[in-house]
Design an enzyme around this catalytic site. Structure first.
Site, short mmCIF file in Angstrom:
data_model
loop_
_atom_site.label_atom_id
_atom_site.label_comp_id
_atom_site.label_asym_id
_atom_site.label_seq_id
_atom_site.Cartn_x
_atom_site.Cartn_y
_atom_site.Cartn_z
N LEU A 100 0.87 -1.17 0.00
CA LEU A 100 0.00 0.00 0.00
C LEU A 100 0.91 1.22 0.00
O LEU A 100 1.94 1.23 0.69
CB LEU A 100 -0.90 0.02 1.25
CG LEU A 100 -2.01 -1.04 1.34
CD1 LEU A 100 -2.73 -0.92 2.67
CD2 LEU A 100 -3.00 -0.90 0.18
N ASP A 101 0.54 2.24 -0.74
CA ASP A 101 1.36 3.45 -0.80
C ASP A 101 1.53 4.07 0.57
O ASP A 101 0.74 3.85 1.49
CB ASP A 101 0.72 4.47 -1.74
CG ASP A 101 0.73 4.02 -3.19
OD1 ASP A 101 1.54 3.15 -3.54
OD2 ASP A 101 -0.09 4.55 -3.97
N TRP A 102 2.56 4.89 0.68
CA TRP A 102 2.87 5.59 1.93
C TRP A 102 1.65 6.34 2.47
O TRP A 102 1.38 6.34 3.67
CB TRP A 102 4.03 6.57 1.68
CG TRP A 102 4.38 7.43 2.85
CD1 TRP A 102 5.23 7.12 3.89
CD2 TRP A 102 3.91 8.75 3.12
NE1 TRP A 102 5.30 8.16 4.78
CE2 TRP A 102 4.49 9.18 4.34
CE3 TRP A 102 3.03 9.63 2.47
CZ2 TRP A 102 4.24 10.43 4.89
CZ3 TRP A 102 2.79 10.87 3.02
CH2 TRP A 102 3.38 11.26 4.22
#
Length: 238
Positions: A100-102
């Site tokens: 999952l992206d930051w």
């Protein structure tokens, strides 16, 4: 355990790639090159790939409600916080299943089972993931229709997705949309919404296959039961 399965469970490669390693003479058992794909690894066997010992730990499976601001990685060379900072410091060598992206929150699986990871993340297996996106603009049937037809993003074909418009805020010119996808390409959901003129402002994954975040607060984790792991495996398309 069959040797290609042993290597897959250890996270070395998928079963198919493990077979390629074996047939190319890169795998040894007890200091003897092993090219027999039917070999059954027994307790006490020393398995090596390119001279490096492989250890097959007892498989474990976790679910984390990832907060924003954490990298979905086992480590980070820039010293940023990773999801591993939220997990117990146990003996198992666990790692995120996909990413999952930051700045994306929500349901993240972690394991030390390489074969499980491949089944969960390979687009061919079609495990559904559900995201809730706050987007800029007014979402409607017309501008969301391309998502349901399949798209091409960065030269890759994206399978048709399902959506539900949950809320619209005309004052703030934003919408809340649920999107169900089957792949997990880099920044896929953000790129899909951007392609239809609805830039993502906030994003969270709320469901992975049959699992959801019910009862799991942000930053918290729990170990999956055998039943839940079986349910995930049953969600895989063969």
């Amino acid at each position: 355990m069959r040797i290609n399965k042993f290597l897959a469970h250890a996270g070395v490669a998928s079963r198919r790639k493990a077979e390629e390693l074996i047939l190319s003479g890169k795998v040894s058992v007890n200091n003897v090159i092993m090219t027999n794909l039917a070999y059954q690894v027994e307790a006490g066997d020393r398995v090596e790939v390119n001279g490096v010992a492989v250890y097959n730990e007892e498989p474990v499976y976790y679910m984390l409600n990832k907060p924003r601001g954490y990298i979905s990685s086992s480590s980070d060379d820039k010293g940023r916080q990773t999801v591993m900072d939220l997990l117990p410091k146990g003996k198992e060598r666990i790692y995120p299943v996909g990413r999952l992206d930051w700045d994306t929150s929500g349901l993240l699986l972690l394991t030390n089972d390489g074969e499980f990871t491949n089944l969960m993340t390979h687009p061919r297996h079609g495990v559904e993931k559900v995201y809730i996106a706050k987007v800029e603009g007014q979402a409607n049937k017309e501008n969301l229709r391309p998502l349901t037809l399949g798209m091409t993003i960065d030269g890759k074909k994206i399978s048709p997705a399902r959506y539900e418009i949950m809320r619209q805020d005309k004052v703030k010119n934003s919408s809340l949309v649920s999107l169900t996808i089957h792949e997990g390409q880099n920044h896929q959901v953000k790129k899909m919404f951007a392609a239809v003129g609805l830039p993502v402002q906030k994003l969270s994954r709320v469901q992975y296959g049959p699992l959801n975040l019910e009862g799991l607060a942000p930053g918290r984790y729990r170990r999956l039961s055998k039943k839940e792991v079986s349910q995930l495996m049953n969600a895989v398309k063969q």
